[in-house]
Design a protein around this motif. Structure first.
Motif, mmCIF file in Angstrom:
data_model
loop_
_atom_site.group_PDB
_atom_site.id
_atom_site.type_symbol
_atom_site.label_atom_id
_atom_site.label_comp_id
_atom_site.label_asym_id
_atom_site.label_seq_id
_atom_site.Cartn_x
_atom_site.Cartn_y
_atom_site.Cartn_z
ATOM 1 N N ILE A 127 39.991 49.466 50.299
ATOM 2 C CA ILE A 127 39.931 48.245 49.474
ATOM 3 C C ILE A 127 40.556 48.523 48.117
ATOM 4 N N GLU A 128 41.522 47.702 47.718
ATOM 5 C CA GLU A 128 42.189 47.860 46.400
ATOM 6 C C GLU A 128 41.990 46.557 45.597
ATOM 7 N N THR A 129 41.535 46.687 44.355
ATOM 8 C CA THR A 129 41.438 45.503 43.492
ATOM 9 C C THR A 129 42.803 45.246 42.864
ATOM 10 N N LEU A 130 43.393 44.104 43.167
ATOM 11 C CA LEU A 130 44.724 43.766 42.649
ATOM 12 C C LEU A 130 44.628 43.150 41.254
ATOM 13 N N SER A 131 43.564 42.395 41.006
ATOM 14 C CA SER A 131 43.412 41.800 39.662
ATOM 15 C C SER A 131 41.985 41.310 39.486
ATOM 16 N N ARG A 132 41.591 41.185 38.231
ATOM 17 C CA ARG A 132 40.266 40.640 37.894
ATOM 18 C C ARG A 132 40.471 39.851 36.602
ATOM 19 N N GLY A 154 48.464 39.371 40.883
ATOM 20 C CA GLY A 154 47.167 38.746 40.594
ATOM 21 C C GLY A 154 47.335 37.476 39.782
ATOM 22 N N GLY A 155 48.562 37.214 39.296
ATOM 23 C CA GLY A 155 48.815 35.963 38.589
ATOM 24 C C GLY A 155 48.528 36.053 37.104
#
Ligand code: HGY
Ligand code: MN
Ligand code: MN
Length: 419
Positions: free
Chosen positions: A319-324, A138-139
């Motif tokens: 659906i997978e959240t990789l980063s926020r 996600g950086g």
């Protein structure tokens, strides 16, 4: 300090350092130095050599962030830090991130050559894995880990295409340390990576804040079948579902408006073979928006769009959240400092937000931060065509130098505002 008669960076030397660093990871017109890869480690070794040649005290922290520290009169003071990153995207340009790190070294060289003594120490930092694409972290991983915005367990679950985890790559990097530095203030000098400054003919972008963003991974699970014998009306084609989603996500960005950007950047089909209906397709989606509420609404709508595309093809979606990553607004005193120094140096300026993510948006949760932009030719970046002229590179580096000098000399006017 009078900026017109004060120290200036050695522009030719800075350009030569950019070119030398730009040769590391060179492949054709671009270069690739994915975070914690062999090419990134080679660039890190060169950076450490340059820091030592400048007489800096080189420190590594638990996130393999690399710090070079120039002493100030008062060693108990926290350092004024200039920084960015030296890892790149795939087939990158020569400026993204690395220009800010090397300009920090150029600014310190100018201080050394002018025998400037500052009250506070001055440091340059290069953050680990700013880009995020190698392990889909996600950086901003090095700065987020340092700031506690992500934990090691989360990063341990991030793996590259070869199955290596982010944490294993960190442990094997040779750049792990035990130091912990607390910045007094942070300055990030960066190319704009968009078309605003070049379209308007402005020399310096005075950045007011940075966009919030989220990365998601969407898996479409359909049915692999024979490309010839299996009828069209009975297929569950995961690739087609992904294609539908891509078109609808583009429409969604325009519908949400207000500067919302949605980018399905990565698509992998499986088995990815000419005569097999794709049974699986995996898509990454990058969504960004300055307004946090609109970003949340956009993420919810994005998930609906993806599910509808799957249902349309009788394909399951995961659906997978990789980063926020939260947006950031910089303190007005820091914004005014950048604007004032740029104007004192005679450059045209305009205030603006950053559509690109930066370590500054994370470090700004720890201390006052600001960013300086210079134009990107044709507004392009994250490609070999990324270009900023030697003159523009030098202009921004001089603004960086004089902002850092002010912050490190700690004049009363800044101290009264807690900066
Ligand atoms: O993706 C970004 O905004 C940055 O280049 N990492
Ligand atoms: Mn960058
Ligand atoms: Mn980038």
């Amino acid at each position: 300090m009078n900026v017109t008669t004060g120290p200036k960076v050695d522009r030719e030397r800075l350009w030569n350092m950019l070119s030398e660093m730009g040769d590391i990871g060179k492949n054709g017109a671009g270069r690739t130095r994915l975070a914690l890869s062999a090419e990134d480690l080679e660039a890190r070794r060169l950076l450490v050599r340059w820091m030592k040649e400048l007489g800096l005290d080189v420190r590594m922290d638990a996130c393999a962030n690399i710090w070079g520290v120039r002493n100030g009169r008062d060693a108990t003071e926290r350092p004024v830090v200039m920084g960015s990153h030296i890892d790149t995207v795939r087939d990158a340009g020569m400026f993204d991130g690395v220009m800010g790190v090397l300009s920090g070294l150029a600014a310190i060289r100018a201080m050394n050559e002018a025998n400037v003594e500052t009250r506070r120490p001055v440091a340059v930092v290069s953050f680990t894995d700013e880009e995020g694409g190698h392990f889909l972290s996600g950086g901003l991983a090095g700065s987020r880990l340092m700031a506690g915005a992500v934990d090691l367990e989360t990063l341990r679950s991030k793996r590259n295409a070869q199955g290596k985890s982010w944490v294993d790559a960190l442990n094997e990097s040779g750049f792990l340390g035990k130091d912990r530095l607390e910045p007094h203030a942070y300055l990030e000098y960066h190319i704009e990576q968009g078309p605003v400054l070049v379209d308007e003919g402005i020399q310096i972008g005075v950045v007011q804040g940075v966009v919030g963003l989220s990365w998601l991974r969407v898996a479409f699970r359909g049915e692999a079948n024979h490309a010839g014998a299996f009828p069209m009306n009975r297929r569950h084609d995961a690739g087609l579902a992904a294609a539908r989603a891509i078109v609808e996500l583009n429409r969604l960005a325009f519908e949400l408006g207000e500067g919302t950007v949605i980018t399905p950047g990565q698509l992998a089909q499986h088995p990815n073979f000419p005569n097999i209906v794709p049974g699986e397709a995996v898509l990454t989606v990058d969504i960004r928006q300055f307004d946090p509420d609109l970003l949340e609404r956009g993420i919810a709508r994005l998930k609906d769009v993806v599910r509808e595309a799957g249902e349309c093809e009788g394909v399951a979606t995961e659906i997978e959240t990789l980063s926020r990553t939260q947006h950031a607004a910089f303190p007005k005193e820091m914004v005014s400092l950048v604007e004032g120094k740029a104007k004192d140096l005679g450059y045209s300026t305009r205030r603006m937000p950053s559509g690109a993510g930066h370590d500054a948006q994370i470090v700004s949760t720890l201390c006052p931060a600001a960013m300086i932009f210079v134009p990107s030719k044709d507004g392009r970046s994250h490609c070999p065509e990324e270009y900023t002229s030697p003159e523009d590179v030098g202009n921004g580096a001089d603004v960086l130098l004089h902002c850092a000098l002010d912050l490190a000399r700690a004049p009363k006017a800044l101290r009264e505002n807690g900066i």
